[in-house]
Design a protein around this motif. Sequence first.
Motif, PDB file in Angstrom:
ATOM      1  N   ALA A 149       0.776  -1.110   0.077  1.00  0.00           N
ATOM      2  CA  ALA A 149       0.146   0.057   0.020  1.00  0.00           C
ATOM      3  C   ALA A 149       0.900   1.174   0.103  1.00  0.00           C
ATOM      4  O   ALA A 149       1.898   1.413   0.695  1.00  0.00           O
ATOM      5  CB  ALA A 149      -1.147   0.063   1.194  1.00  0.00           C
ATOM      6  N   TYR A 150       0.571   2.267  -0.975  1.00  0.00           N
ATOM      7  CA  TYR A 150       1.558   3.236  -0.785  1.00  0.00           C
ATOM      8  C   TYR A 150       0.791   4.735  -0.726  1.00  0.00           C
ATOM      9  O   TYR A 150      -0.490   4.708  -1.136  1.00  0.00           O
ATOM     10  CB  TYR A 150       2.397   3.267  -2.498  1.00  0.00           C
ATOM     11  CG  TYR A 150       1.214   3.466  -3.449  1.00  0.00           C
ATOM     12  CD1 TYR A 150       1.027   4.619  -3.937  1.00  0.00           C
ATOM     13  CD2 TYR A 150       0.806   2.278  -4.126  1.00  0.00           C
ATOM     14  CE1 TYR A 150       0.203   4.670  -5.203  1.00  0.00           C
ATOM     15  CE2 TYR A 150      -0.173   2.450  -5.258  1.00  0.00           C
ATOM     16  CZ  TYR A 150      -0.364   3.642  -5.691  1.00  0.00           C
ATOM     17  OH  TYR A 150      -1.444   3.918  -6.662  1.00  0.00           O
ATOM     18  N   GLU A 151       1.623   5.638  -0.777  1.00  0.00           N
ATOM     19  CA  GLU A 151       0.946   7.166  -0.671  1.00  0.00           C
ATOM     20  C   GLU A 151       2.237   8.137  -1.346  1.00  0.00           C
ATOM     21  O   GLU A 151       3.399   7.879  -1.206  1.00  0.00           O
ATOM     22  CB  GLU A 151       0.833   7.498   0.772  1.00  0.00           C
ATOM     23  CG  GLU A 151       0.148   8.827   0.446  1.00  0.00           C
ATOM     24  CD  GLU A 151      -0.364   9.240   2.077  1.00  0.00           C
ATOM     25  OE1 GLU A 151       0.114  10.395   2.559  1.00  0.00           O
ATOM     26  OE2 GLU A 151      -1.023   8.404   2.799  1.00  0.00           O
ATOM     27  N   SER A 152       1.513   9.099  -2.423  1.00  0.00           N
ATOM     28  CA  SER A 152       2.784   9.870  -2.751  1.00  0.00           C
ATOM     29  C   SER A 152       1.893  11.111  -3.399  1.00  0.00           C
ATOM     30  O   SER A 152       0.612  10.914  -3.707  1.00  0.00           O
ATOM     31  CB  SER A 152       3.293   9.201  -3.944  1.00  0.00           C
ATOM     32  OG  SER A 152       2.677   8.657  -4.969  1.00  0.00           O
ATOM     33  N   ASP A 153       2.603  11.930  -4.070  1.00  0.00           N
ATOM     34  CA  ASP A 153       2.042  12.902  -4.890  1.00  0.00           C
ATOM     35  C   ASP A 153       1.963  12.543  -6.273  1.00  0.00           C
ATOM     36  O   ASP A 153       2.495  11.461  -6.658  1.00  0.00           O
ATOM     37  CB  ASP A 153       2.473  14.369  -4.677  1.00  0.00           C
ATOM     38  CG  ASP A 153       4.017  14.287  -5.135  1.00  0.00           C
ATOM     39  OD1 ASP A 153       4.378  13.636  -6.103  1.00  0.00           O
ATOM     40  OD2 ASP A 153       4.769  15.180  -4.604  1.00  0.00           O
ATOM     41  N   TYR A 154       1.512  13.265  -7.329  1.00  0.00           N
ATOM     42  CA  TYR A 154       1.318  12.593  -8.547  1.00  0.00           C
ATOM     43  C   TYR A 154       2.666  12.563  -9.336  1.00  0.00           C
ATOM     44  O   TYR A 154       2.928  11.358  -9.978  1.00  0.00           O
ATOM     45  CB  TYR A 154       0.398  13.721  -9.286  1.00  0.00           C
ATOM     46  CG  TYR A 154       0.196  13.107 -10.681  1.00  0.00           C
ATOM     47  CD1 TYR A 154      -0.713  12.112 -11.067  1.00  0.00           C
ATOM     48  CD2 TYR A 154       0.587  13.823 -11.841  1.00  0.00           C
ATOM     49  CE1 TYR A 154      -0.936  11.407 -12.467  1.00  0.00           C
ATOM     50  CE2 TYR A 154       0.497  13.277 -13.126  1.00  0.00           C
ATOM     51  CZ  TYR A 154      -0.158  12.349 -13.383  1.00  0.00           C
ATOM     52  OH  TYR A 154      -0.477  11.813 -14.756  1.00  0.00           O
ATOM     53  N   SER A 155       3.274  13.534  -9.084  1.00  0.00           N
ATOM     54  CA  SER A 155       4.595  13.253  -9.615  1.00  0.00           C
ATOM     55  C   SER A 155       5.601  12.087  -9.088  1.00  0.00           C
ATOM     56  O   SER A 155       6.331  11.426  -9.916  1.00  0.00           O
ATOM     57  CB  SER A 155       5.583  14.447  -9.404  1.00  0.00           C
ATOM     58  OG  SER A 155       6.915  14.482  -9.825  1.00  0.00           O
ATOM     59  N   GLN A 156       5.459  11.956  -7.807  1.00  0.00           N
ATOM     60  CA  GLN A 156       6.325  10.737  -7.316  1.00  0.00           C
ATOM     61  C   GLN A 156       5.528   9.319  -7.647  1.00  0.00           C
ATOM     62  O   GLN A 156       6.344   8.502  -7.826  1.00  0.00           O
ATOM     63  CB  GLN A 156       6.004  10.860  -5.585  1.00  0.00           C
ATOM     64  CG  GLN A 156       6.855  11.977  -5.145  1.00  0.00           C
ATOM     65  CD  GLN A 156       6.483  12.269  -3.657  1.00  0.00           C
ATOM     66  OE1 GLN A 156       5.464  11.845  -3.187  1.00  0.00           O
ATOM     67  NE2 GLN A 156       7.374  12.960  -2.925  1.00  0.00           N
ATOM     68  N   TRP A 157       4.229   9.369  -7.956  1.00  0.00           N
ATOM     69  CA  TRP A 157       3.548   8.373  -8.397  1.00  0.00           C
ATOM     70  C   TRP A 157       4.128   7.697  -9.711  1.00  0.00           C
ATOM     71  O   TRP A 157       4.407   6.701  -9.949  1.00  0.00           O
ATOM     72  CB  TRP A 157       2.150   8.665  -8.404  1.00  0.00           C
ATOM     73  CG  TRP A 157       1.155   7.331  -8.704  1.00  0.00           C
ATOM     74  CD1 TRP A 157       1.056   6.129  -8.059  1.00  0.00           C
ATOM     75  CD2 TRP A 157       0.628   7.253  -9.971  1.00  0.00           C
ATOM     76  NE1 TRP A 157       0.242   5.461  -8.907  1.00  0.00           N
ATOM     77  CE2 TRP A 157       0.060   6.031 -10.025  1.00  0.00           C
ATOM     78  CE3 TRP A 157       0.283   7.967 -11.201  1.00  0.00           C
ATOM     79  CZ2 TRP A 157      -1.079   5.562 -11.156  1.00  0.00           C
ATOM     80  CZ3 TRP A 157      -0.435   7.815 -12.271  1.00  0.00           C
ATOM     81  CH2 TRP A 157      -0.874   6.606 -12.062  1.00  0.00           C
ATOM     82  N   LYS A 158       4.057   8.963 -10.587  1.00  0.00           N
ATOM     83  CA  LYS A 158       4.737   8.830 -11.936  1.00  0.00           C
ATOM     84  C   LYS A 158       6.152   7.920 -11.978  1.00  0.00           C
ATOM     85  O   LYS A 158       6.668   7.061 -12.486  1.00  0.00           O
ATOM     86  CB  LYS A 158       4.670   9.822 -12.820  1.00  0.00           C
ATOM     87  CG  LYS A 158       3.378  10.212 -13.145  1.00  0.00           C
ATOM     88  CD  LYS A 158       3.395  11.192 -14.363  1.00  0.00           C
ATOM     89  CE  LYS A 158       4.041  12.407 -13.905  1.00  0.00           C
ATOM     90  NZ  LYS A 158       3.892  13.646 -14.960  1.00  0.00           N
ATOM     91  N   ASN A 159       7.058   8.533 -11.063  1.00  0.00           N
ATOM     92  CA  ASN A 159       8.597   8.029 -10.801  1.00  0.00           C
ATOM     93  C   ASN A 159       8.276   6.825 -10.308  1.00  0.00           C
ATOM     94  O   ASN A 159       9.356   5.837 -10.706  1.00  0.00           O
ATOM     95  CB  ASN A 159       9.087   9.264 -10.018  1.00  0.00           C
ATOM     96  CG  ASN A 159       9.487  10.562 -10.608  1.00  0.00           C
ATOM     97  OD1 ASN A 159       9.489  10.498 -11.815  1.00  0.00           O
ATOM     98  ND2 ASN A 159       9.569  11.408  -9.798  1.00  0.00           N
ATOM     99  N   ALA A 171      -8.114  17.495  -3.594  1.00  0.00           N
ATOM    100  CA  ALA A 171      -7.889  18.630  -2.365  1.00  0.00           C
ATOM    101  C   ALA A 171      -6.497  18.582  -1.963  1.00  0.00           C
ATOM    102  O   ALA A 171      -5.800  19.643  -1.634  1.00  0.00           O
ATOM    103  CB  ALA A 171      -9.103  18.374  -1.451  1.00  0.00           C
ATOM    104  N   THR A 172      -5.952  17.422  -1.955  1.00  0.00           N
ATOM    105  CA  THR A 172      -4.760  17.505  -1.075  1.00  0.00           C
ATOM    106  C   THR A 172      -3.447  17.149  -2.243  1.00  0.00           C
ATOM    107  O   THR A 172      -2.203  17.199  -1.956  1.00  0.00           O
ATOM    108  CB  THR A 172      -4.621  16.210  -0.259  1.00  0.00           C
ATOM    109  OG1 THR A 172      -5.073  14.844  -0.764  1.00  0.00           O
ATOM    110  CG2 THR A 172      -5.722  16.406   0.962  1.00  0.00           C
ATOM    111  N   GLY A 173      -4.011  16.674  -3.501  1.00  0.00           N
ATOM    112  CA  GLY A 173      -3.023  16.113  -4.229  1.00  0.00           C
ATOM    113  C   GLY A 173      -2.253  15.125  -3.975  1.00  0.00           C
ATOM    114  O   GLY A 173      -1.198  14.648  -4.368  1.00  0.00           O
ATOM    115  N   VAL A 174      -2.922  14.072  -3.286  1.00  0.00           N
ATOM    116  CA  VAL A 174      -2.125  13.131  -2.929  1.00  0.00           C
ATOM    117  C   VAL A 174      -2.732  11.587  -3.524  1.00  0.00           C
ATOM    118  O   VAL A 174      -3.896  11.783  -3.657  1.00  0.00           O
ATOM    119  CB  VAL A 174      -2.620  12.723  -1.275  1.00  0.00           C
ATOM    120  CG1 VAL A 174      -1.885  11.325  -0.977  1.00  0.00           C
ATOM    121  CG2 VAL A 174      -1.615  13.968  -0.618  1.00  0.00           C
ATOM    122  N   VAL A 175      -2.163  10.910  -3.980  1.00  0.00           N
ATOM    123  CA  VAL A 175      -2.291   9.677  -4.630  1.00  0.00           C
ATOM    124  C   VAL A 175      -2.249   8.480  -3.715  1.00  0.00           C
ATOM    125  O   VAL A 175      -1.119   8.214  -3.009  1.00  0.00           O
ATOM    126  CB  VAL A 175      -1.605   9.385  -5.993  1.00  0.00           C
ATOM    127  CG1 VAL A 175      -1.903   7.969  -6.645  1.00  0.00           C
ATOM    128  CG2 VAL A 175      -1.384  10.550  -6.780  1.00  0.00           C
TER     129      VAL A 175
END
Length: 231
Positions: free
Chosen positions: A153-163, A187-191
């Motif tokens: 299970a993971y958590e990141s922002d969108y840029s980190q998710w693509k990386n 709202a938070t920009g979190v994936v």
Amino acid sequence: MDKLKGMLKISERDKKLLVVVLAVLIMALAYFFGFQNLSDQVDTLSTKKTTLETTQRDLKEKNNNKQKYVNDTMNYLKQYDNLLDRYAAGSTQPNSIDFFNKTESVTGTWVRSLSLSPTTVLYKFGQIASSNVNGKSNYTSNLTGYKSTINIAYESDYSQWKNFIKYVNTYADKSTIDALSASYNEATGVVTGTASISLYSIEGGKRDYKEPSFDVKTGTGNIFSTVTPTE
């Protein structure tokens, strides 16, 4: 007595007949005990001759193309080594944990939890018969291919998710994303989401595997100690 001599007397006609019979008998014996044996030897020698001629042609062709075979062999060995280098030499739990430590460090993605599954055998290299016409060479190997699947299970922002996705797909050792779910909070920009990732290894032979070491500081010298702030 004269009568007995007359009975034993053989006519010229009978003599000729006996000569013919003896000649036929001699020819028959010569065929069965001589010619037949000679014929079998000829067949055996003919078979050996054919085999030797095939081997001669094969060796002659190899000799004429010797340098090509040497170059091809070196090229295939290089490709073989490059292919093996794409796979880890071991598949232990510390190796899986090390993979996700690197993933977090490089991509910034937070691996909130992970579940390790038992390693499974994918392929045993075993023994392969040679295509050599002489049929005297075999390729034998004790290498074995393994697969380790980890659910996270993971958590990141969108840029980190693509990386994160790019990092797994281009990791130095063979790895794949088998399943992926993602939910984006505008709202938070979190994936956030889950992923099923497989790590592959080829073990055995002369492949040297070194267990990863972790430089992680954990705990404290005395959990009951107190620190008095200075003024």
